[in-house]
Write an enzyme that holds these catalytic residues in place. Structure first.
Site, PDB file in Angstrom:
ATOM      1  N   GLY A 120      -0.668  -5.175   0.648  1.00 11.29           N
ATOM      2  CA  GLY A 120      -1.859  -5.019  -0.178  1.00 11.29           C
ATOM      3  C   GLY A 120      -1.720  -5.666  -1.540  1.00 11.29           C
ATOM      4  O   GLY A 120      -2.713  -6.077  -2.139  1.00 11.29           O
ATOM      5  N   GLU A 155      -2.641  -9.189  -1.020  1.00  6.67           N
ATOM      6  CA  GLU A 155      -4.088  -9.225  -0.807  1.00  6.67           C
ATOM      7  C   GLU A 155      -4.842  -9.041  -2.116  1.00  6.67           C
ATOM      8  O   GLU A 155      -5.856  -9.717  -2.363  1.00  6.67           O
ATOM      9  CB  GLU A 155      -4.485  -8.142   0.201  1.00  6.67           C
ATOM     10  N   GLU A 200       2.881  -6.148   7.161  1.00  5.77           N
ATOM     11  CA  GLU A 200       2.251  -5.015   7.845  1.00  5.77           C
ATOM     12  C   GLU A 200       2.652  -4.888   9.312  1.00  5.77           C
ATOM     13  O   GLU A 200       2.671  -3.781   9.855  1.00  5.77           O
ATOM     14  CB  GLU A 200       0.721  -5.125   7.736  1.00  5.77           C
ATOM     15  N   ALA A 258       0.845  -1.204   0.000  1.00  5.85           N
ATOM     16  CA  ALA A 258       0.000   0.000   0.000  1.00  5.85           C
ATOM     17  C   ALA A 258       0.875   1.246   0.000  1.00  5.85           C
ATOM     18  O   ALA A 258       2.053   1.201   0.376  1.00  5.85           O
ATOM     19  CB  ALA A 258      -0.910  -0.002   1.224  1.00  5.85           C
TER      20      ALA A 258
END
Length: 269
Positions: free
Chosen positions: A119, A122, A142, A75
């Site tokens: 991300g 994901e 994370e 991210a």
């Protein structure tokens, strides 16, 4: 690499590129300087493109990819680092990252080269099939930022690789999976040389798109329900969809073609 035909109907996006090849749409993340770091604007563009694709009857399947260096390296931390809980909670922060992909009726193949971290991992797991380049790396780091996965990492990764490996990856933030390890654990379906990855994904997507669209969508829905329902409920759901296919033209054509020993000509109805 097969030449792609650029769609003239798509709007001018800043952070993604969209193309079509036959009945396959190709969506490419295009933030090379940021290693395709995921941000709100990028997801708004992905959502818009996928919504258009899902409503386009000429498209039967999708390939989502990045660059050879990075599918998506995570991210955009600069965008989110100063946000606060109340605003995030009230605005349901990150919900729009998953809403359109979760609603997609058409299958999506993630073609992952390079980094798929946080991300990015994901996003790949939101897709229906994952193909990986030989140098792909999957991880959920994370915890190193004082937070946890927020777009499905704790849920989809656990279902894909099992509790122990998911815990190790998420709690350490440093245990990543190579492409071959990801295949061994069942996270990805197949591994290819980086330069051949997208072409192989398009080949599989083209094969899927050549089948009857209604049956493909039903099959995708039934498989996804296996993660949501008990076995007995899932079997009931599957049987009802199976029975429903007998109301389609493609079922009649498919079975007639089999009986007549010829190739079926599906009309996607």
């Amino acid at each position: 690499m097969t030449n792609h035909i650029v769609s003239t109907d798509a709007p001018a996006y800043k952070m993604i590129q969209t193309e079509t090849q036959g009945r396959v749409a190709i969506v490419t993340l295009n933030r090379p300087k940021a290693l395709n770091a995921l941000c709100s604007e990028l997801f708004h563009e992905i959502n818009d493109a996928l919504a258009r694709i899902d409503s386009d009857s000429s498209i039967g399947a999708v390939v989502l990819t990045g660059s050879e260096r990075a599918f998506a390296a995570g991210a955009d931390i600069k965008e989110m680092k100063d946000t606060e809980f109340i605003a995030n909670y009230k605005n349901n922060f990150l919900a729009h990252w998953t809403e359109q992909i979760s609603r997609m009726r058409k299958p999506i193949i993630a073609a992952v080269n390079g980094y798929a971290l946080g991300g990015g991992c994901e996003l790949a797991m939101m897709c229906d099939i994952i193909y990986a380049g030989e140098k792909a790396v999957f991880g959920q780091p994370e915890i190193n930022l004082g937070t946890i996965p927020g777009a499905g990492g704790t849920q989809r990764l656990t279902r894909a690789v099992g509790k122990s490996k998911a815990m190790e990856m998420i709690l350490t933030g440093s245990v990543n999976l190579t492409a071959q390890e990801a295949k061994t654990y069942g996270l990805v379906s197949n591994v290819f040389p980086p330069e051949a990855l997208v072409a192989e994904a398009i080949k599989t997507a083209s094969k899927i798109a050549s089948k009857g669209a209604v049956s493909v969508q039903m099959a995708k829905e039934a498989v996804n329900q296996a993660y949501e329902l008990s076995l007995s409920s899932g079997l009931h759901f599957e049987r009802r969809l199976f029975q429903a296919t007998f109301a389609t033209k493609d079922q009649k054509e498919g079975m007639a073609a089999f009986a007549e020993k010829r190739k079926p000509s599906f009309v996607h109805e």
